[in-house]
Write a protein that holds these residues in place. Structure first.
Motif, PDB file in Angstrom:
ATOM      1  N   GLY A   1     -14.957  -0.057   8.778  1.00  0.00           N
ATOM      2  CA  GLY A   1     -13.533   0.135   8.578  1.00  0.00           C
ATOM      3  C   GLY A   1     -13.311   1.515   7.983  1.00  0.00           C
ATOM      4  O   GLY A   1     -14.254   2.309   7.847  1.00  0.00           O
ATOM      5  N   SER A   2     -12.093   1.793   7.600  1.00  0.00           N
ATOM      6  CA  SER A   2     -11.799   3.091   7.002  1.00  0.00           C
ATOM      7  C   SER A   2     -12.011   3.046   5.495  1.00  0.00           C
ATOM      8  O   SER A   2     -12.948   3.652   4.969  1.00  0.00           O
ATOM      9  CB  SER A   2     -10.366   3.527   7.347  1.00  0.00           C
ATOM     10  OG  SER A   2      -9.441   2.527   6.941  1.00  0.00           O
ATOM     11  N   PHE A   3     -11.148   2.322   4.777  1.00  0.00           N
ATOM     12  CA  PHE A   3     -11.193   2.230   3.322  1.00  0.00           C
ATOM     13  C   PHE A   3     -10.503   0.935   2.924  1.00  0.00           C
ATOM     14  O   PHE A   3      -9.534   0.533   3.566  1.00  0.00           O
ATOM     15  CB  PHE A   3     -10.480   3.440   2.704  1.00  0.00           C
ATOM     16  CG  PHE A   3     -10.747   3.642   1.241  1.00  0.00           C
ATOM     17  CD1 PHE A   3     -11.969   4.148   0.818  1.00  0.00           C
ATOM     18  CD2 PHE A   3      -9.782   3.339   0.295  1.00  0.00           C
ATOM     19  CE1 PHE A   3     -12.219   4.346  -0.536  1.00  0.00           C
ATOM     20  CE2 PHE A   3     -10.030   3.525  -1.055  1.00  0.00           C
ATOM     21  CZ  PHE A   3     -11.248   4.035  -1.474  1.00  0.00           C
ATOM     22  N   PRO A   4     -10.979   0.256   1.871  1.00  0.00           N
ATOM     23  CA  PRO A   4     -10.397  -1.043   1.516  1.00  0.00           C
ATOM     24  C   PRO A   4      -8.919  -0.934   1.120  1.00  0.00           C
ATOM     25  O   PRO A   4      -8.511   0.012   0.456  1.00  0.00           O
ATOM     26  CB  PRO A   4     -11.222  -1.516   0.326  1.00  0.00           C
ATOM     27  CG  PRO A   4     -12.423  -0.658   0.291  1.00  0.00           C
ATOM     28  CD  PRO A   4     -12.076   0.616   0.987  1.00  0.00           C
ATOM     29  N   SER A   5      -8.152  -1.936   1.515  1.00  0.00           N
ATOM     30  CA  SER A   5      -6.754  -2.024   1.109  1.00  0.00           C
ATOM     31  C   SER A   5      -6.662  -2.273  -0.399  1.00  0.00           C
ATOM     32  O   SER A   5      -7.667  -2.606  -1.045  1.00  0.00           O
ATOM     33  CB  SER A   5      -6.069  -3.176   1.846  1.00  0.00           C
ATOM     34  OG  SER A   5      -6.602  -4.419   1.399  1.00  0.00           O
ATOM     35  N   VAL A   6      -5.468  -2.141  -0.932  1.00  0.00           N
ATOM     36  CA  VAL A   6      -5.252  -2.443  -2.345  1.00  0.00           C
ATOM     37  C   VAL A   6      -5.712  -3.862  -2.645  1.00  0.00           C
ATOM     38  O   VAL A   6      -6.412  -4.102  -3.633  1.00  0.00           O
ATOM     39  CB  VAL A   6      -3.765  -2.251  -2.724  1.00  0.00           C
ATOM     40  CG1 VAL A   6      -3.481  -2.801  -4.114  1.00  0.00           C
ATOM     41  CG2 VAL A   6      -3.377  -0.780  -2.638  1.00  0.00           C
TER      42      VAL A   6
ATOM     43  N   GLN B   1      -2.460   6.570  -0.757  1.00  0.00           N
ATOM     44  CA  GLN B   1      -1.277   5.942  -1.344  1.00  0.00           C
ATOM     45  C   GLN B   1      -1.217   4.503  -0.863  1.00  0.00           C
ATOM     46  O   GLN B   1      -1.086   4.254   0.344  1.00  0.00           O
ATOM     47  CB  GLN B   1      -0.017   6.700  -0.935  1.00  0.00           C
ATOM     48  CG  GLN B   1       0.016   8.126  -1.456  1.00  0.00           C
ATOM     49  CD  GLN B   1       1.184   8.917  -0.898  1.00  0.00           C
ATOM     50  OE1 GLN B   1       2.114   8.376  -0.335  1.00  0.00           O
ATOM     51  NE2 GLN B   1       1.111  10.233  -1.059  1.00  0.00           N
ATOM     52  N   GLY B   2      -1.347   3.578  -1.790  1.00  0.00           N
ATOM     53  CA  GLY B   2      -1.333   2.160  -1.424  1.00  0.00           C
ATOM     54  C   GLY B   2      -2.507   1.823  -0.529  1.00  0.00           C
ATOM     55  O   GLY B   2      -3.658   2.104  -0.849  1.00  0.00           O
TER      56      GLY B   2
ATOM     57  N   SER C   1      -2.697   6.251   6.947  1.00  0.00           N
ATOM     58  CA  SER C   1      -2.007   7.501   7.284  1.00  0.00           C
ATOM     59  C   SER C   1      -1.884   8.446   6.096  1.00  0.00           C
ATOM     60  O   SER C   1      -1.623   9.638   6.277  1.00  0.00           O
ATOM     61  CB  SER C   1      -0.619   7.200   7.855  1.00  0.00           C
ATOM     62  OG  SER C   1       0.166   6.513   6.889  1.00  0.00           O
ATOM     63  N   THR C   2      -2.110   7.944   4.887  1.00  0.00           N
ATOM     64  CA  THR C   2      -1.996   8.790   3.691  1.00  0.00           C
ATOM     65  C   THR C   2      -3.343   9.290   3.191  1.00  0.00           C
ATOM     66  O   THR C   2      -3.399   9.989   2.180  1.00  0.00           O
ATOM     67  CB  THR C   2      -1.291   8.030   2.546  1.00  0.00           C
ATOM     68  OG1 THR C   2      -2.145   6.974   2.072  1.00  0.00           O
ATOM     69  CG2 THR C   2       0.052   7.461   2.987  1.00  0.00           C
ATOM     70  N   ILE C   3      -4.421   8.941   3.858  1.00  0.00           N
ATOM     71  CA  ILE C   3      -5.763   9.302   3.397  1.00  0.00           C
ATOM     72  C   ILE C   3      -5.988  10.812   3.503  1.00  0.00           C
ATOM     73  O   ILE C   3      -5.773  11.403   4.549  1.00  0.00           O
ATOM     74  CB  ILE C   3      -6.846   8.542   4.195  1.00  0.00           C
ATOM     75  CG1 ILE C   3      -6.791   7.054   3.862  1.00  0.00           C
ATOM     76  CG2 ILE C   3      -8.240   9.108   3.918  1.00  0.00           C
ATOM     77  CD1 ILE C   3      -7.687   6.183   4.721  1.00  0.00           C
ATOM     78  N   THR C   4      -6.424  11.398   2.388  1.00  0.00           N
ATOM     79  CA  THR C   4      -6.830  12.802   2.345  1.00  0.00           C
ATOM     80  C   THR C   4      -8.064  12.908   1.450  1.00  0.00           C
ATOM     81  O   THR C   4      -8.463  11.946   0.808  1.00  0.00           O
ATOM     82  CB  THR C   4      -5.706  13.717   1.777  1.00  0.00           C
ATOM     83  OG1 THR C   4      -5.372  13.257   0.455  1.00  0.00           O
ATOM     84  CG2 THR C   4      -4.465  13.704   2.660  1.00  0.00           C
TER      85      THR C   4
END
Length: 161
Positions: free
Chosen positions: A20-25, A81-82, A86-89
């Motif tokens: 996956g990309s990164f875990p959700s909150v 963010q959250g 789409s906010t990943i940097t």
């Protein structure tokens, strides 16, 4: 920067690595992958393997490892963010060598477009295995029905124990 808090799931001889990309909150809060109740990952996996839906972390780990699946994310830390990909940097990729180094991987599959893009950028040149992009199981991917997800995710069975 937010650090990835969940260790990889990996049995003794993984044949397929799902990234996956990164875990959700919600996943970060509970400390395990795909923890948001509306994420369809665990329902898809249960359907792909024709098994009951796993409820506990132990059942989830058992279901994956018994079929030769390793599970992790492409990002070790990032600014986010959250839960929105789409906010990943400021991405720092995970080191996949502990899984890849076992020498049993037959395939790498990515859960959605962001995971695919980041794997291809950071890890594929080192790992040497092209990814198979699978449709995201995120609730944000409303374009795919549950049945469509299961049908597309069944491709992983070709490499499994």
């Amino acid at each position: 920067m937010t650090e990835h808090p969940i260790p990889p799931v990996c049995g003794t001889e993984p044949r397929v690595l799902i990234l996956g990309s990164f875990p959700s909150v919600k996943s970060r809060e509970i400390g395990f992958f795909y923890g948001h109740p509306q994420n369809r990952f665990w329902r898809v996996m249960a359907a792909v393997f024709d098994e009951p839906l796993p409820e506990t972390v132990e059942q989830k780990v058992q279901m994956l490892t018994s079929h030769g699946i390793a599970l992790w994310d492409v990002i070790a830390s990032c600014s986010i963010q959250g839960s929105a990909d789409s906010t990943i940097t400021d991405v720092i990729p995970t080191d996949l060598s502990p899984i890849v180094g076992q020498g049993t991987l037959q395939a790498v599959c990515t859960n959605g477009a962001v995971a695919t893009k980041l794997y291809r950028l950071y890890q594929q040149p080192l790992v040497g295995i092209p990814t198979i992009q699978l449709p995201s199981t995120s609730p944000a991917n409303a374009a795919k029905s549950m049945q469509q997800l299961v049908d597309e995710w069944k491709i992983i069975r070709r490499w499994l124990i």
